[in-house]
Design an enzyme around this catalytic site. Structure first.
Site, PDB file in Angstrom:
ATOM      1  CG  ASP A 147      51.808  84.143 100.169  1.00  0.00           C
ATOM      2  OD1 ASP A 147      51.479  85.261 100.434  1.00  0.00           O
ATOM      3  OD2 ASP A 147      52.457  83.932  98.967  1.00  0.00           O
ATOM      4  N   GLY A 148      48.706  84.511 100.417  1.00  0.00           N
ATOM      5  CA  GLY A 148      47.663  84.662  99.449  1.00  0.00           C
ATOM      6  C   GLY A 148      46.582  85.552 100.165  1.00  0.00           C
ATOM      7  CG  HIS A 161      46.444  90.566 106.317  1.00  0.00           C
ATOM      8  ND1 HIS A 161      47.403  89.868 105.802  1.00  0.00           N
ATOM      9  CD2 HIS A 161      46.812  91.763 105.888  1.00  0.00           C
ATOM     10  CE1 HIS A 161      48.250  90.397 104.699  1.00  0.00           C
ATOM     11  NE2 HIS A 161      47.874  91.587 104.881  1.00  0.00           N
ATOM     12  NE  ARG A 208      48.772  86.546  95.893  1.00  0.00           N
ATOM     13  CZ  ARG A 208      49.418  85.865  95.779  1.00  0.00           C
ATOM     14  NH1 ARG A 208      49.658  84.963  94.452  1.00  0.00           N
ATOM     15  NH2 ARG A 208      50.400  85.460  96.607  1.00  0.00           N
ATOM     16  CD  GLU A 225      63.228  88.727 104.427  1.00  0.00           C
ATOM     17  OE1 GLU A 225      62.095  87.760 104.555  1.00  0.00           O
ATOM     18  OE2 GLU A 225      64.161  88.865 104.921  1.00  0.00           O
ATOM     19  CG  LEU A 275      49.263  70.950 116.690  1.00  0.00           C
ATOM     20  CD1 LEU A 275      49.878  69.962 115.832  1.00  0.00           C
ATOM     21  CD2 LEU A 275      47.707  71.690 116.032  1.00  0.00           C
ATOM     22  NE  ARG A 332      54.646  81.213  99.114  1.00  0.00           N
ATOM     23  CZ  ARG A 332      55.456  82.079  99.374  1.00  0.00           C
ATOM     24  NH1 ARG A 332      56.705  81.766  99.211  1.00  0.00           N
ATOM     25  NH2 ARG A 332      55.269  83.425  99.226  1.00  0.00           N
ATOM     26  NE  ARG A 338      53.772  92.105 102.842  1.00  0.00           N
ATOM     27  CZ  ARG A 338      52.798  91.086 102.458  1.00  0.00           C
ATOM     28  NH1 ARG A 338      51.463  91.076 102.887  1.00  0.00           N
ATOM     29  NH2 ARG A 338      53.370  90.042 101.900  1.00  0.00           N
TER      30      ARG A 338
END
Ligand code: IPE
Ligand code: IPE
Ligand code: MG
Length: 256
Positions: A32-33, A49, A36, A79, A143, A200, A83
């Site tokens: 997230d972020g 992004h 911003r 959700e 991984l 987060r 947007r």
């Protein structure tokens, strides 16, 4: 109150080295972020992004290099369709562009990638990239990365309930025999151990519908750092913080 105002984060400058012999087996990250990060640089949100996608590749490579077994990242929630259309389209465009590129790069490093979530509303092009991702990942033993795309914790629990109801209706399962393991087996993340550490970035203190069932005993780590800036130093800080916690799982602390 924003996390950056808390005294705890006054000490953030110090770099730390985690104990690499006892890493969390499974790290999950709410990436997230991005918006911003871009806005603070007077860039369009899409640039954030893009920077976030690049950071995903760096952090996945790092987790593989240090020996983390599972990494689950939240890339697009159920959700996030709410947007503005242009932003959703730009994010989908990035998935198209990055999925194959990231997959080719990461799978060469013995990493396996799996897309987790309801892929049915995604475009045919993205669906075929997902199949290619599975193909390129086959046999890789490094991984394991789960990319949560159109993922929602509530949606996957609803799907699990529907699948189990069908088994009951068809006489293959008795309601009283349903256990937590049955629910686990019907989640989008079936076969993946629960996350040990959920990170987060961006200063928000909520789960936003991420791994609701699987997070029952996860340790949360919140930081005000925005996802595109979340680097090696930040990851090591999160792991070291995790290593300092006492996980009791409802019991009492074991004697050393
Ligand atoms: C996370 O960054 C990416 C997605 C949810 C797709 P955001 O786009 O939510 O960035 P902020 O939270 O607005 O800064
Ligand atoms: C959570 O971030 C989803 C992803 C990072 C993919 P959001 O930005 O969508 O969450 P809210 O809206 O701040 O809760
Ligand atoms: Mg956000």
């Amino acid at each position: 109150m924003k996390l950056k105002n808390l005294r705890f984060f006054g000490r953030r400058e110090k770099s730390v080295t985690p104990d690499f012999s006892r890493l969390p087996q499974h790290i999950a990250i709410i990436m997230d972020g991005n918006g911003r990060w871009a806005t603070s640089r007077a860039l369009p949100r899409t640039a954030g992004h893009r920077a976030g996608s690049e950071n995903f590749r760096r952090i996945a490579t790092l987790c593989n290099d240090i020996g983390v077994r599972y990494l689950t990242v939240y890339a697009f929630s159920t959700e996030n369709w709410s947007r503005p259309r242009a932003e959703v389209e730009a994010i989908m465009g990035l998935f198209r562009e990055y999925l194959l590129e990231a997959c080719e790069e990461l799978t060469k490093k013995n990493i396996s990638l799996r897309i987790v979530g309801d892929t049915s509303p995604l475009s045919d092009e993205i669906k075929s990239l997902i199949r290619e991702t599975d193909r390129l990942s086959q046999g890789n033993t490094g991984l394991h990365v789960n990319v949560c795309l159109n993922y929602g914790g509530r949606a996957e629990i609803v799907h699990a309930a529907q699948a189990l109801s069908r088994e009951v209706q068809e006489g293959r399962l008795r309601p009283e025999d349903i256990t937590a393991a049955h629910i686990d087996a019907h989640l989008d993340t079936a076969g993946v151990p629960d996350p040990d550490l959920i990170i987060r970035p961006s200063g928000e203190l909520r789960t936003s519908n991420f791994l609701l069932w699987q997070s029952a005993y996860a340790e949360y780590y919140f930081t005000p750092v925005l996802w595109p800036d979340f680097d090696e130093t930040e990851l090591y800080r999160a792991i070291a913080d995790f290593q300092g916690r006492s996980r009791r799982f409802g019991g009492i602390e074991k004697k050393k």
